[in-house]
Design an enzyme around this catalytic site. Structure first.
Site, PDB file in Angstrom:
ATOM      1  N   HIS B 108      -9.558   5.437  -1.352  1.00  0.00           N
ATOM      2  CA  HIS B 108      -9.427   4.830  -2.690  1.00  0.00           C
ATOM      3  C   HIS B 108     -10.045   3.441  -2.737  1.00  0.00           C
ATOM      4  O   HIS B 108     -10.014   2.782  -3.766  1.00  0.00           O
ATOM      5  CB  HIS B 108      -7.952   4.756  -3.114  1.00  0.00           C
ATOM      6  CG  HIS B 108      -7.321   6.106  -3.295  1.00  0.00           C
ATOM      7  ND1 HIS B 108      -7.860   7.063  -4.129  1.00  0.00           N
ATOM      8  CD2 HIS B 108      -6.214   6.660  -2.741  1.00  0.00           C
ATOM      9  CE1 HIS B 108      -7.108   8.157  -4.078  1.00  0.00           C
ATOM     10  NE2 HIS B 108      -6.101   7.944  -3.240  1.00  0.00           N
ATOM     11  N   ASP B 147      -8.625  15.616   0.364  1.00  0.00           N
ATOM     12  CA  ASP B 147      -7.343  14.998   0.022  1.00  0.00           C
ATOM     13  C   ASP B 147      -6.993  15.472  -1.394  1.00  0.00           C
ATOM     14  O   ASP B 147      -7.875  15.783  -2.186  1.00  0.00           O
ATOM     15  CB  ASP B 147      -7.522  13.476   0.063  1.00  0.00           C
ATOM     16  CG  ASP B 147      -6.229  12.710  -0.108  1.00  0.00           C
ATOM     17  OD1 ASP B 147      -5.713  12.217   0.910  1.00  0.00           O
ATOM     18  OD2 ASP B 147      -5.734  12.591  -1.252  1.00  0.00           O
ATOM     19  N   HIS B 149      -5.838  13.761  -3.750  1.00  0.00           N
ATOM     20  CA  HIS B 149      -6.212  12.748  -4.745  1.00  0.00           C
ATOM     21  C   HIS B 149      -7.731  12.601  -4.798  1.00  0.00           C
ATOM     22  O   HIS B 149      -8.407  12.743  -3.778  1.00  0.00           O
ATOM     23  CB  HIS B 149      -5.587  11.393  -4.377  1.00  0.00           C
ATOM     24  CG  HIS B 149      -4.102  11.424  -4.263  1.00  0.00           C
ATOM     25  ND1 HIS B 149      -3.452  11.655  -3.064  1.00  0.00           N
ATOM     26  CD2 HIS B 149      -3.130  11.267  -5.187  1.00  0.00           C
ATOM     27  CE1 HIS B 149      -2.155  11.638  -3.266  1.00  0.00           C
ATOM     28  NE2 HIS B 149      -1.917  11.415  -4.543  1.00  0.00           N
ATOM     29  N   ASP B 236      -2.474  16.221   1.730  1.00  0.00           N
ATOM     30  CA  ASP B 236      -1.449  16.289   0.691  1.00  0.00           C
ATOM     31  C   ASP B 236      -1.632  17.451  -0.264  1.00  0.00           C
ATOM     32  O   ASP B 236      -0.923  17.564  -1.251  1.00  0.00           O
ATOM     33  CB  ASP B 236      -1.341  14.951  -0.059  1.00  0.00           C
ATOM     34  CG  ASP B 236      -2.646  14.196  -0.086  1.00  0.00           C
ATOM     35  OD1 ASP B 236      -3.700  14.811   0.174  1.00  0.00           O
ATOM     36  OD2 ASP B 236      -2.627  12.990  -0.372  1.00  0.00           O
TER      37      ASP B 236
END
Lengths: 559, 445
Positions: B108, B147, B149, B236
């Site tokens: 991120h 991931d 996200h 995740d």
């Protein structure tokens, strides 16, 4: 202060030393009878006239008993029973022994994932006694270092049905690594009778000589334990440990140096950082067995004063084996010792025979003084090159030690300036060559030839206690002893847990005869256990230990 | 059998808060699991030791504003250092592939760093990729982010870079942080279609995820012909993850790894620290090492409804249609300070969730047919009102873009207090703070 004895059984020679206070009373070298270890040790003791020593306090031996039994595959059959659960396939790793598997699975915190099947246990019991009424059985479950209940229950079940069974549980070895724990448990059980017989015979023989002194055994991690309390497999590699302790005994306590112990058959290399021997980050490996046995970081290479020298395609090579003693000492093949003798680097050996040995490596028309000089220097160089390579590997292992915390990465020790602490029977002749090759100061003293025995004699009893505590599941475990128990303290204990470990260590240390004054603490790690967004407990890891070392040093000026 | 490098750095003494998902405990059980299994004793596994990364490597890729000394970077620099250790081992052919199993994560964290976002401060993969390009002649790289996200930081860093293909498969930004990663984000004017976002509906499991890889991701990667494939291996998507809503299993992750065949995988998120991580990490490691992972079975079973079958396939078909229909629309600007050429303008604001503030950003990209194009970014932290300027001359920059970069530098050096020049062409980093050049960030390579 009374006297102490140290005996180091090497591949070629056994060194013995008698020390009273800080004075070396007597030293000696006795040929090792590799097929009769007991007799070798007794010869060494008789050489020191053990029956005439009055206030003898203790005898410490580094033995090759267990090492040899494993290497020569002289082990009795063992049944290995595994609870592997799910995860990596067992076949992914190389198992040097057969095993059978049964159901039941634990997770990484020791919680039961799948139950055991007692129907299988009954069948197992019947199978075990089919052709052996007193089987030896090692039981190991994955994650048994977190929860030993499967192993204990199965052991009790089998004991009940097979009264003559010999049992060993994986959880007696409390470190992680199911594979290594299984093989360690296996080896230890396999060596148990052998070690017990040896201990009885040695004690009886001492008694017959009127000697009451307790016998201690040197371990791979550089510590010593009473002969009757040491776990047999922990005595592997006590030779290299003796080398490192010998260097500690002959140096000043805060120095950093590389230990190079040149024997007749092998050279052992160890590392001491600011007076502390480097421990290996992995357990010891012996033959094709990877174990959980804690050991000093040492390298043993098959190079020694008696290594055979051969010619291959006109080039001189150093074989990694020995064929008897050096030619100049009555042997049959040329060796580095012959080169040392010819060059006048040692004051023993028959010069004429050394000359003959070197000639045998030369074409007939080149058998002159200049060529012999050259080839002798070349042999010494080959030897020091092999040693240097091993030193570099060991230093790399030290630099590449894993780290799991920011603190460890940021405080990584910088490269030390190392001296070389040289020892062993084959070493005297390579002092100058090694100094030249490594560009480092080489320390060699009159005690260096028997420094291993001195190291064994002066070794401190040591022990470590590494705690793993899960306050939520209320279980604590000690890695080194495999002890597991219920935690009755707080969910977030902090100081309380350190005191708990200190008390436990003091209690057990004293019962092992360890001087607990030098008990050291490593920083404890506290992991808050979070469920949802709440802290429900802690997992705490910490350790205290009495580090390896010597009870006193006999440092004298190097030459 | 593949020679697999592993660097395991669980940062047991670092957290973002006692009950924060990114806490000391995160890789504790993973350690218990892989050490107990004896993974490190597999003959083809080589464990590497962590080192601290170099700020020069960071600044080549990311602008740390107002300056690196004003951030707490140590933990992040070790994670960077670990990734580089494996990169170097790969280049030296010591290993066939590798897994940087490290904390803290990085995907991120974008082009500009004013603080921590989504638990990330430094972008491990991006710094690794640019290190390998600068030092080992690597030209084209594909980064596949698995991931849950959106890998928005990685996308941000390579948005204008035609030689890095960034593919992110994630749970739809309408239902999950960071709220971006839609199919219309496809790259800047010189790098159109080198960004591929595949937002998935909540509930997708192994079948849907693997279908997406086989039918969209892998063909795109093959077409791009990268020299190197990097996997941002977040975990995740697992069905037990507390922050997301997908249904991938540990074995599913093993299969994902087998399909992607990354040269290097770097751990990203994954916060089911007991239910998923020990098993997912084990499956990934075994898959990389070419070992059978079919015995890796997590104790919990899937309880959520799984989206798959025809329902999923038609969802994906529509998504692809949507993606293919998006055409570029550039906003050209002619500011006085812009050197000769056509400059595309973008502006955006970025939310820093860890410390709760906004960054406002203006970007100017020099349109170029010969290279990735020089980029100018003017950024402001809306909490402190401090401003910074980043000028980036890309790898293999053409002479005109290179000159444009120097011209911009002359202009902004005189005008602004904080200026960073990333000269990727010459492998140089220059940083001016309060009109003085900071000399401490020179290449050690």
């Amino acid at each position: 202060m009374g006297s102490i004895i140290g005996i180091d059984v090497g591949g070629t020679f056994t060194d013995a030393v008698l020390i009273a206070g800080t004075e070396i009373i007597k030293t000696g070298k006795i040929p090792t009878q590799s097929d009769d270890l007991l007799n070798t040790i007794l010869n060494a003791l008789d050489y020191l006239e053990v029956s005439k020593i009055n206030s003898l306090e203790q005898i410490t031996v580094s033995t090759t008993l267990v090492t040899n039994a494993i290497l020569q595959k002289r082990l009795p059959p063992i049944e290995l029973v595994l609870f592997p659960g799910s995860g990596m396939k067992l076949s992914s790793l190389n198992w040097p022994v057969a095993y059978r598997t049964i159901s039941g699975e634990l997770d990484y915190r020791g919680r039961i994932v799948a139950p055991v099947n007692q129907g299988e246990w009954q069948a197992l019991a019947e199978d075990l006694i089919k052709d052996n009424s007193s089987p030896k059985v090692a039981i190991v479950s994955k994650f048994s270092h977190r929860n030993n209940s499967f192993e204990k229950d199965l052991a009790a079940f089998l004991k009940d049905r097979i009264p003559n069974i010999s049992l060993a549980l994986g959880s007696e070895w409390g470190q992680a690594n199911f594979y290594r724990r299984s093989l360690t448990t296996y080896l230890n059980l396999a060596c148990r009778d052998l070690a017990a017989t040896f201990a009885t015979q040695l004690q009886n023989a001492l008694k017959a000589r009127g000697c009451q002194a307790p016998v201690r055994v040197l371990k791979a991690d550089g510590g010593v334990l009473p002969l009757t309390k040491v776990r047999p497999v922990e005595s592997i590699y006590s030779g290299p440990a003796a080398s490192v302790l010998g260097a500690l005994a002959l140096s000043n306590s805060e120095e950093s140096y590389i230990v190079v112990d040149v024997g007749g058959t092998t050279t052992d290399i160890g590392l001491v950082l600011s007076g502390k021997p480097l421990m290996s980050s992995k357990g010891a490996q012996i033959a094709s067995f990877l174990t959980n046995v804690r050991s000093l970081a040492v390298r043993s290479i098959p190079v020694g004063g008696d290594s055979s020298v051969l010619t291959e395609n006109g080039k001189i090579v150093l074989a990694d084996y020995r064929l008897g003693s050096a030619y100049c000492l009555g042997g049959t093949t040329p060796t580095p010792t012959d080169a040392m003798c010819y060059l006048g680097l040692i004051n023993y050996g028959n010069y004429t025979r050394a000359e003959e040995a070197l000639n045998s490596l030369l074409p007939e028309n080149q058998q002159n003084a200049a060529s012999r000089q050259k080839i002798a220097e070349q042999i010494i160089k080959l030897m020091t090159e092999k040693i240097t390579q091993a030193i570099e590997q060991l230093l790399k292992e030290w630099r590449d030690e894993p780290a799991y915390k920011i603190w460890e990465v940021l405080n990584k020790p910088k490269t030390h300036k190392f001296q070389i602490q040289l020892s062993g029977g084959g070493a005297e002749g390579i002092v100058a060559a090694l100094e030249e090759q490594l560009k480092a100061r080489v320390i060699w003293t009159s005690l260096s030839p028997v420094s291993n025995a001195i190291g064994a004699a002066l070794a401190k009893p040591t022990f470590s206690w590494t705690l793993n505590l899960d306050t939520y599941l209320k279980r604590y475990r000690i890695e080194e002893t495999g002890e597991q128990g219920e935690w009755t303290g707080a969910k977030k204990p902090h100081r309380e847990v350190e005191n708990f470990l200190f008390d436990l260590a003091r209690r057990q240390g004293e019962s092992l005869g360890i001087n607990m004054e030098s008990l050291e603490k490593e920083p404890f790690d506290y992991f808050p256990l979070v469920e949802g967004y709440y802290t429900v407990g802690q997992i705490i890891r910490g350790s205290v230990h009495v580090p390896p070392g010597v009870i006193q040093t006999l440092a004298e000026g190097g030459k | 059998m593949k020679k697999t490098g592993i660097i395991f750095f669980p940062a047991f003494d670092w957290s973002l808060g006692e009950t924060h998902p990114e806490r000391e405990e995160r890789l504790l059980y993973t350690q218990e699991q892989i050490f107990e299994e004896g993974v490190m004793d597999l003959p083809q596994i080589k464990q590497y030791t962590p080192v601290i990364g170099d700020l020069f490597d960071v600044l080549r890729t990311q602008a740390i504003f107002p300056g690196p000394e004003e951030h707490s970077l140590e933990a992040h620099l070790v994670a960077v250092g670990c990734s580089l250790v494996l990169g170097k081992a790969l280049m030296a052919r010591e290993i066939d592939n590798g897994f940087a199993l490290v904390r803290p994560p990085g995907h991120h964290s974008g082009t500009i760093v004013w603080g921590n976002r989504g638990f990330c401060t430094l972008n491990n993969e991006a710094i690794l990729v640019n290190h390998l390009r600068a030092n080992y002649g690597i030209k084209k790289v594909a980064i596949i982010d698995t991931d849950v996200h959106h890998g928005d930081g990685t996308q941000d860093i390579f948005y204008h870079d035609p030689n890095v293909l960034c593919i992110s498969i994630h749970q739809d930004g309408r239902t999950l942080y960071p709220g971006t990663g839609f199919t219309d984000e496809k790259g800047g004017p010189n790098a159109w279609e080198t960004i591929l976002n595949i937002p998935l509906v909540p509930g997708v499991g192994d079948e849907g995820f693997l279908y997406t890889l086989e039918n969209w991701v892998l063909p795109r990667v093959q077409e791009f012909k990268p020299d190197l494939i990097i996997n941002s291996a977040g975990q995740d998507n697992h069905f037990t993850d507390p922050l997301a809503s997908m249904n991938v299993s540990a074995q599913g992750y093993g299969r994902i790894t087998e399909l992607i065949r990354p040269d290097l995988a770097v751990l990203e998120g994954g916060y089911s620290i007991q239910g998923a991580l020990p098993y997912v990490n084990l499956a990934i490691l075994l898959a990389l090492a070419g070992e059978d992972y079919s015995g890796v079975i997590e104790p919990q079973k899937i309880k959520r409804q799984v989206v798959g079958g025809e329902v999923f396939r038609s969802y994906l078909k529509n998504l692809k249609k949507q993606h293919d229909m998006t055409k570029p629309a550039w906003d050209y600007r002619k500011e006085k300070f812009l050197p000769q050429g056509n400059w595309v303008y973008r502006e955006k604001s970025i939310f820093y969730d860890t410390e709760y503030f906004q960054e406002y950003r203006q970007e100017y990209i020099r349109e170029c047919e010969h290279c990735g194009g020089t980029v100018l970014i003017i950024t402001q932290n809306l909490q402190t009102y401090r401003r910074g300027v980043l000028i980036r001359i890309p790898f293999e920059a053409c002479p005109a873009c290179c000159q444009a970069g120097y011209d911009l530098l002359e202009f902004f050096k005189a005008k602004e207090k904080i200026v960073l020049m990333q000269n990727q062409l010459k492998n140089e980093v220059h940083f001016w703070k309060d009109s003085r050049e900071v000399r401490s960030f020179e290449s050690k390579n």
